[in-house]
Every structure is written in structure tokens, then in C-alpha cells.
Design a protein around this motif. Sequence first.
Motif, PDB file in Angstrom:
ATOM      1  N   GLU A  37       0.827  -1.203   0.000  1.00  0.00           N
ATOM      2  CA  GLU A  37       0.000   0.000   0.000  1.00  0.00           C
ATOM      3  C   GLU A  37       0.866   1.259   0.000  1.00  0.00           C
ATOM      4  O   GLU A  37       1.933   1.291   0.612  1.00  0.00           O
ATOM      5  N   ALA A  38       0.381   2.293  -0.637  1.00  0.00           N
ATOM      6  CA  ALA A  38       1.122   3.552  -0.747  1.00  0.00           C
ATOM      7  C   ALA A  38       1.420   4.162   0.617  1.00  0.00           C
ATOM      8  O   ALA A  38       2.433   4.843   0.789  1.00  0.00           O
ATOM      9  N   SER A  39       0.578   3.918   1.606  1.00  0.00           N
ATOM     10  CA  SER A  39       0.792   4.502   2.938  1.00  0.00           C
ATOM     11  C   SER A  39       2.094   4.022   3.574  1.00  0.00           C
ATOM     12  O   SER A  39       2.652   4.701   4.435  1.00  0.00           O
ATOM     13  N   LEU A  40       2.609   2.892   3.150  1.00  0.00           N
ATOM     14  CA  LEU A  40       3.856   2.385   3.723  1.00  0.00           C
ATOM     15  C   LEU A  40       5.077   3.139   3.210  1.00  0.00           C
ATOM     16  O   LEU A  40       6.179   2.952   3.723  1.00  0.00           O
ATOM     17  N   ALA A  41       4.894   4.014   2.238  1.00  0.00           N
ATOM     18  CA  ALA A  41       6.007   4.841   1.768  1.00  0.00           C
ATOM     19  C   ALA A  41       6.493   5.764   2.882  1.00  0.00           C
ATOM     20  O   ALA A  41       7.636   6.213   2.873  1.00  0.00           O
ATOM     21  N   ASN A  42       5.626   6.050   3.857  1.00  0.00           N
ATOM     22  CA  ASN A  42       5.983   6.925   4.973  1.00  0.00           C
ATOM     23  C   ASN A  42       6.452   6.157   6.202  1.00  0.00           C
ATOM     24  O   ASN A  42       6.662   6.755   7.258  1.00  0.00           O
ATOM     25  N   ALA A  43       6.625   4.859   6.076  1.00  0.00           N
ATOM     26  CA  ALA A  43       7.072   4.058   7.220  1.00  0.00           C
ATOM     27  C   ALA A  43       8.466   4.486   7.651  1.00  0.00           C
ATOM     28  O   ALA A  43       9.335   4.740   6.826  1.00  0.00           O
ATOM     29  N   GLN A  44       8.650   4.608   8.932  1.00  0.00           N
ATOM     30  CA  GLN A  44       9.936   4.980   9.506  1.00  0.00           C
ATOM     31  C   GLN A  44      10.666   3.717   9.963  1.00  0.00           C
ATOM     32  O   GLN A  44      10.039   2.698  10.220  1.00  0.00           O
ATOM     33  N   LYS A  48       6.328  -1.090  12.800  1.00  0.00           N
ATOM     34  CA  LYS A  48       5.858  -2.469  12.708  1.00  0.00           C
ATOM     35  C   LYS A  48       4.481  -2.503  12.074  1.00  0.00           C
ATOM     36  O   LYS A  48       3.675  -1.616  12.282  1.00  0.00           O
ATOM     37  N   PHE A  49       4.219  -3.549  11.286  1.00  0.00           N
ATOM     38  CA  PHE A  49       2.929  -3.694  10.643  1.00  0.00           C
ATOM     39  C   PHE A  49       2.708  -5.148  10.283  1.00  0.00           C
ATOM     40  O   PHE A  49       3.635  -5.951  10.285  1.00  0.00           O
ATOM     41  N   VAL A  58       8.741  -5.518  10.098  1.00  0.00           N
ATOM     42  CA  VAL A  58       9.259  -4.268  10.636  1.00  0.00           C
ATOM     43  C   VAL A  58      10.054  -3.579   9.531  1.00  0.00           C
ATOM     44  O   VAL A  58      10.742  -4.235   8.749  1.00  0.00           O
ATOM     45  N   ALA A  59       9.923  -2.254   9.445  1.00  0.00           N
ATOM     46  CA  ALA A  59      10.697  -1.489   8.461  1.00  0.00           C
ATOM     47  C   ALA A  59      12.160  -1.532   8.877  1.00  0.00           C
ATOM     48  O   ALA A  59      12.502  -1.205  10.013  1.00  0.00           O
ATOM     49  N   ARG A  74       9.222 -10.729  10.750  1.00  0.00           N
ATOM     50  CA  ARG A  74       9.586 -10.963  12.145  1.00  0.00           C
ATOM     51  C   ARG A  74       8.871 -12.133  12.787  1.00  0.00           C
ATOM     52  O   ARG A  74       9.398 -12.760  13.678  1.00  0.00           O
ATOM     53  N   CYS A  75       7.651 -12.403  12.382  1.00  0.00           N
ATOM     54  CA  CYS A  75       6.871 -13.399  13.108  1.00  0.00           C
ATOM     55  C   CYS A  75       5.872 -14.072  12.175  1.00  0.00           C
ATOM     56  O   CYS A  75       5.162 -13.402  11.449  1.00  0.00           O
TER      57      CYS A  75
END
Length: 83
Positions: A37-44, A48-49, A58-59, A74-75
Motif C-alpha cells: 500500500e502507498a501509505s507504507l512509503a511513509n514508514a519509519q 511495525k505492521f 518491521v521497516a 519478524r513473526c
Amino acid sequence: MRLYDRLFTEAQPDASERNFLELLNRDSKTVLKSYVEASLANAQPDDKFQFERNGYFVADRRITRARGRCSTWRCRLKDSFAK
């Protein structure tokens, strides 16, 4: 995206007489090109997601914005190691 599986093909590699190098899982690391999703472009880094039906990620903090985003698995959602 990096997916990690078990390092060894047996649950207790030190329980047998075999050399542990023979028990290494050659497919323990898989690197995939993925679309999210495009929203993950802002992940720091360290955000975690969950990707449905895949697991928790995790990013990666070592991958910079210049090189693109990388997530590390991670899991697992369900453990199904052969018994």
C-alpha cells in the motif's frame, strides 16, 4: 522484502551425530520484490505492521530512503514445523 525461515532443517540440530552444516536450511532467507500500500512509503525505521495472511514485519532501519524501503519478516502467523 526479506523473509527468514528456520536456519536448520531439523528442530534440534545438535541432537544427532550429523555435522550441523549438513542440516542448514539453504532456503532460510528469501529476498522478494514486493508491492504494498502507498501509505507504507511513509514508514519509519522500526515501524511495525502486519501483512494479512503473511505475518508481522518491521521497516528495516539499515535501508535508507535512497535505496528504497525494505521490510523484514519478524513473526509467522502460524508455526507448522514438522514434528
